[in-house]
Scaffold this motif. Sequence first.
Motif, short mmCIF file in Angstrom:
data_model
loop_
_atom_site.label_atom_id
_atom_site.label_comp_id
_atom_site.label_asym_id
_atom_site.label_seq_id
_atom_site.Cartn_x
_atom_site.Cartn_y
_atom_site.Cartn_z
N ASP A 57 0.80 -1.23 0.00
CA ASP A 57 0.00 0.00 0.00
C ASP A 57 0.83 1.27 0.00
O ASP A 57 0.27 2.37 -0.07
N PHE A 58 2.13 1.17 0.09
CA PHE A 58 2.98 2.35 0.11
C PHE A 58 3.54 2.70 -1.26
O PHE A 58 4.41 3.56 -1.39
N SER A 70 4.90 3.86 -13.71
CA SER A 70 5.41 2.74 -12.93
C SER A 70 5.01 2.92 -11.47
O SER A 70 4.67 4.02 -11.03
N TRP A 71 5.07 1.81 -10.72
CA TRP A 71 4.80 1.86 -9.29
C TRP A 71 6.05 2.36 -8.59
O TRP A 71 7.15 1.84 -8.82
N ASN A 72 5.90 3.37 -7.75
CA ASN A 72 7.02 3.96 -7.03
C ASN A 72 6.67 4.05 -5.55
O ASN A 72 5.54 4.37 -5.19
N LEU A 73 7.69 3.83 -4.72
CA LEU A 73 7.50 3.90 -3.28
C LEU A 73 7.20 5.34 -2.87
O LEU A 73 7.92 6.27 -3.24
N ASP A 74 6.14 5.50 -2.10
CA ASP A 74 5.82 6.80 -1.50
C ASP A 74 6.48 6.82 -0.13
O ASP A 74 5.88 6.49 0.89
N SER A 75 7.77 7.19 -0.12
CA SER A 75 8.55 7.11 1.12
C SER A 75 8.04 8.10 2.17
O SER A 75 8.15 7.82 3.37
N THR A 76 7.44 9.20 1.75
CA THR A 76 6.89 10.15 2.71
C THR A 76 5.78 9.49 3.51
O THR A 76 5.73 9.58 4.74
N ARG A 77 4.87 8.81 2.81
CA ARG A 77 3.76 8.13 3.48
C ARG A 77 4.25 6.97 4.33
O ARG A 77 3.78 6.74 5.44
N MET A 78 5.22 6.21 3.80
CA MET A 78 5.75 5.08 4.55
C MET A 78 6.44 5.57 5.83
O MET A 78 6.22 5.03 6.91
N ASN A 79 7.24 6.63 5.72
CA ASN A 79 7.93 7.15 6.90
C ASN A 79 6.95 7.70 7.92
O ASN A 79 7.17 7.58 9.13
N ALA A 80 5.85 8.29 7.45
CA ALA A 80 4.82 8.78 8.38
C ALA A 80 4.22 7.60 9.15
O ALA A 80 3.95 7.71 10.35
N GLU A 81 4.00 6.48 8.47
CA GLU A 81 3.47 5.29 9.14
C GLU A 81 4.46 4.75 10.17
O GLU A 81 4.08 4.36 11.27
N ILE A 82 5.73 4.75 9.83
CA ILE A 82 6.76 4.29 10.77
C ILE A 82 6.78 5.19 12.00
O ILE A 82 6.82 4.71 13.13
N ARG A 83 6.73 6.50 11.77
CA ARG A 83 6.71 7.44 12.90
C ARG A 83 5.47 7.24 13.77
O ARG A 83 5.53 7.36 14.99
N LEU A 84 4.35 6.94 13.13
CA LEU A 84 3.12 6.69 13.88
C LEU A 84 3.28 5.46 14.78
O LEU A 84 2.93 5.48 15.96
N ILE A 133 15.16 4.86 15.44
CA ILE A 133 14.75 3.92 14.38
C ILE A 133 14.81 4.55 12.98
O ILE A 133 15.20 3.90 12.03
N MET A 134 14.45 5.83 12.86
CA MET A 134 14.42 6.46 11.54
C MET A 134 15.82 6.59 10.94
O MET A 134 15.97 6.53 9.72
N THR A 135 16.84 6.73 11.76
CA THR A 135 18.21 6.85 11.23
C THR A 135 18.83 5.49 10.96
O THR A 135 19.88 5.43 10.32
N ASN A 136 18.19 4.44 11.43
CA ASN A 136 18.75 3.09 11.26
C ASN A 136 17.96 2.23 10.28
O ASN A 136 18.12 1.01 10.26
N LEU A 137 17.10 2.84 9.48
CA LEU A 137 16.29 2.07 8.53
C LEU A 137 17.15 1.57 7.37
O LEU A 137 18.01 2.31 6.87
N PRO A 138 16.91 0.34 6.91
CA PRO A 138 17.63 -0.15 5.74
C PRO A 138 17.30 0.70 4.51
O PRO A 138 16.17 1.17 4.35
N ALA A 139 18.28 0.92 3.65
CA ALA A 139 18.08 1.75 2.46
C ALA A 139 17.02 1.18 1.53
O ALA A 139 16.33 1.93 0.83
N ASP A 140 16.85 -0.13 1.52
CA ASP A 140 15.89 -0.76 0.60
C ASP A 140 14.53 -1.04 1.24
O ASP A 140 13.69 -1.72 0.65
N LEU A 141 14.28 -0.49 2.40
CA LEU A 141 13.00 -0.72 3.08
C LEU A 141 11.85 -0.15 2.26
O LEU A 141 11.91 0.99 1.82
N PRO A 177 6.76 -0.89 6.20
CA PRO A 177 6.98 -0.84 7.64
C PRO A 177 6.83 -2.20 8.33
O PRO A 177 7.38 -2.40 9.41
N ALA A 178 6.12 -3.11 7.70
CA ALA A 178 5.95 -4.44 8.29
C ALA A 178 7.28 -5.19 8.36
O ALA A 178 7.41 -6.16 9.10
N ASN A 179 8.28 -4.74 7.59
CA ASN A 179 9.58 -5.42 7.55
C ASN A 179 10.61 -4.80 8.49
O ASN A 179 11.77 -5.18 8.44
#
Length: 161
Positions: A81-82, A89-103, A140-148, A151-153
């Motif tokens: 869903d991110f 093409s399908w592209n990662l919406d990293s802003t939305r994904m990061n908002a979910e991680i912060r939540l 956690i935000m500074t330690n996220l894998p570059a290919d994440l 958020p389930a991962n």
Amino acid sequence: MSNIAWMVHTDTTTGFITGVHSIPGDVTLIPSHGEVRDSETIYLLTREDETTYNIVNVAQFMRTYHRDSSGWVFRGVPANDFYIWESNSWNLDSTRMNAEIRLQRGYKLGMSDWTQANDSPLSDSKKTEWATYRQALRDIMTNLPADLDDPANITWPTEPS
């Protein structure tokens, strides 16, 4: 008209589906196939189209198809869903994904606030364990894998026992 299953509203410029509606009971309210209203073009999907495009549910159709000059175009299924459809093409919406991680992080921090209160029943050593856990959550935000891309991962810090 009885063969019509859905009215599909698309953005006239992009072909993105903006809405799918069931057919009104009053057939005089059904627009013509391809009718343009303001910035939308309305297409009528028939029962046969449901089979042709394997429409299991309307939300799935809206997510995986768009319209171009040749007709309905299957875009494929996004990884999760991110992802958003952008530049064909399908592209990662990293802003939305990061908002979910912060939540999620905020929830975990909120659920452990009590451990740092002056009147907490925890021993000093347990408070220190919880403080370390809470700092790992903040980091956690500074330690996220570059290919994440989901958020389930995330491997979250382990809550002290």
